[in-house]
Design an enzyme around this catalytic site. Structure first.
Site, PDB file in Angstrom:
ATOM      1  N   ASP A 170       0.829  -1.201   0.000  1.00  0.00           N
ATOM      2  CA  ASP A 170       0.000   0.000   0.000  1.00  0.00           C
ATOM      3  C   ASP A 170       0.867   1.255   0.000  1.00  0.00           C
ATOM      4  O   ASP A 170       0.520   2.262  -0.633  1.00  0.00           O
ATOM      5  CB  ASP A 170      -0.932  -0.007   1.212  1.00  0.00           C
ATOM      6  CG  ASP A 170      -2.093   0.958   1.069  1.00  0.00           C
ATOM      7  OD1 ASP A 170      -2.671   1.025  -0.030  1.00  0.00           O
ATOM      8  OD2 ASP A 170      -2.426   1.641   2.053  1.00  0.00           O
TER       9      ASP A 170
ATOM     10  N   CYS B  73     -10.595   3.136  -5.280  1.00  0.00           N
ATOM     11  CA  CYS B  73      -9.728   3.379  -4.135  1.00  0.00           C
ATOM     12  C   CYS B  73     -10.132   4.663  -3.424  1.00  0.00           C
ATOM     13  O   CYS B  73     -10.362   4.671  -2.218  1.00  0.00           O
ATOM     14  CB  CYS B  73      -8.274   3.470  -4.580  1.00  0.00           C
ATOM     15  SG  CYS B  73      -7.130   3.754  -3.202  1.00  0.00           S
TER      16      CYS B  73
ATOM     17  N   GLU C 127      -8.672  -3.821  -7.427  1.00  0.00           N
ATOM     18  CA  GLU C 127      -8.698  -3.603  -5.983  1.00  0.00           C
ATOM     19  C   GLU C 127      -8.888  -4.928  -5.247  1.00  0.00           C
ATOM     20  O   GLU C 127      -8.224  -5.198  -4.229  1.00  0.00           O
ATOM     21  CB  GLU C 127      -9.819  -2.636  -5.600  1.00  0.00           C
ATOM     22  CG  GLU C 127      -9.474  -1.170  -5.714  1.00  0.00           C
ATOM     23  CD  GLU C 127      -8.600  -0.680  -4.560  1.00  0.00           C
ATOM     24  OE1 GLU C 127      -8.160  -1.502  -3.726  1.00  0.00           O
ATOM     25  OE2 GLU C 127      -8.339   0.526  -4.505  1.00  0.00           O
TER      26      GLU C 127
END
Length: 240
Positions: free
Chosen positions: A58, A149, A228
């Protein structure tokens, strides 16, 4: 008069463009927002190694996320749009990434170690897809590719925080849940939804679903949503 507090405003209104795209891609959206990674976070049962792997990737993702918003500055065609995207770049580079590093330090991860970690294939696939969508299309295409996101984490956080089945006491991931479900990030998500609506109104009219752009926007949103979900799976599998 009832003393019951009003329900919080949802981060993604159904009438918004993102809300309409969610409805058009409902199965993929559910697979993303209800992924096993998310469910295990809520229960506090996610293996720590999976969470650490996710945190590292991330961090690497956020670097490219900032690049994507820098591209949005270039793709903008008026100063207001430029300033809005430039503000996102500044917030990502100088606030969100700093907070991310501080959070990761609590899990024994240094910024130097994260920078030295190779990108996982899921990270590369997702970030390059978004950047390519922005290079090939206009600002609306780019923001729609970013929406799962930019807007989705707010919805996930709000749901987890409101769900009585979510375990907070003793949950090692409580801070993560409260971050994305908390008021500050909910406002970030709502601002992202509103920005997409404003840009859509200029580039696709007030009803984009009735225009010839709709199939391409759905494809972008669906692909990014699937990526995702792949990102969650990468964390769960600790895959490279």
């Amino acid at each position: 008069m009832s003393d019951t507090p009003a329900a919080p405003e949802p981060p993604i209104a159904d009438a918004s463009l993102v809300g309409q795209l969610k409805a058009a891609c409902a199965d993929d959206w559910s697979a993303y927002t209800g992924h096993s990674f998310v469910r295990q976070l809520a229960k506090g049962t996610l293996p720590e190694a999976s969470f650490r792997h996710y945190l590292i990737q991330d961090y690497l993702f956020l670097i490219h996320f900032a690049r994507a918003y820098a591209l949005a500055v270039y793709k903008a065609d008026d100063l207001d749009e430029m300033r809005e995207s430039a503000g996102a770049v500044e917030a990502l580079l100088n606030t969100e990434m700093r907070l991310h590093v501080q959070y990761c330090e609590r899990w024994g991860l240094s910024e130097a170690d994260m920078r030295a970690t190779p990108e996982a294939r899921a990270t590369m696939a997702y970030t390059r897809y978004v950047l390519e969508a922005g290079h090939a299309g206009d600002l609306l295409d780019l923001l729609v590719a970013l929406a799962p996101c930019a807007c989705g984490y707010g919805e996930i956080g709000a749901h987890l925080l409101a769900d009585p089945a979510t375990r907070l006491d003793g949950n090692p991931y409580r801070d993560w849940i409260e971050l994305y479900g908390g008021p500050d990030f909910q406002q970030v998500s709502r601002k992202a939804v509103a920005q997409i609506d404003r840009v859509a109104a200029k580039r696709a009219g007030r009803e984009p679903a009735r225009t010839d752009r709709w199939p391409a926007l759905c494809r972008l949103f669906r692909d990014a949503t699937r990526l995702e979900a792949d990102f969650w799976q990468m964390g769960l599998d600790r895959s490279g």
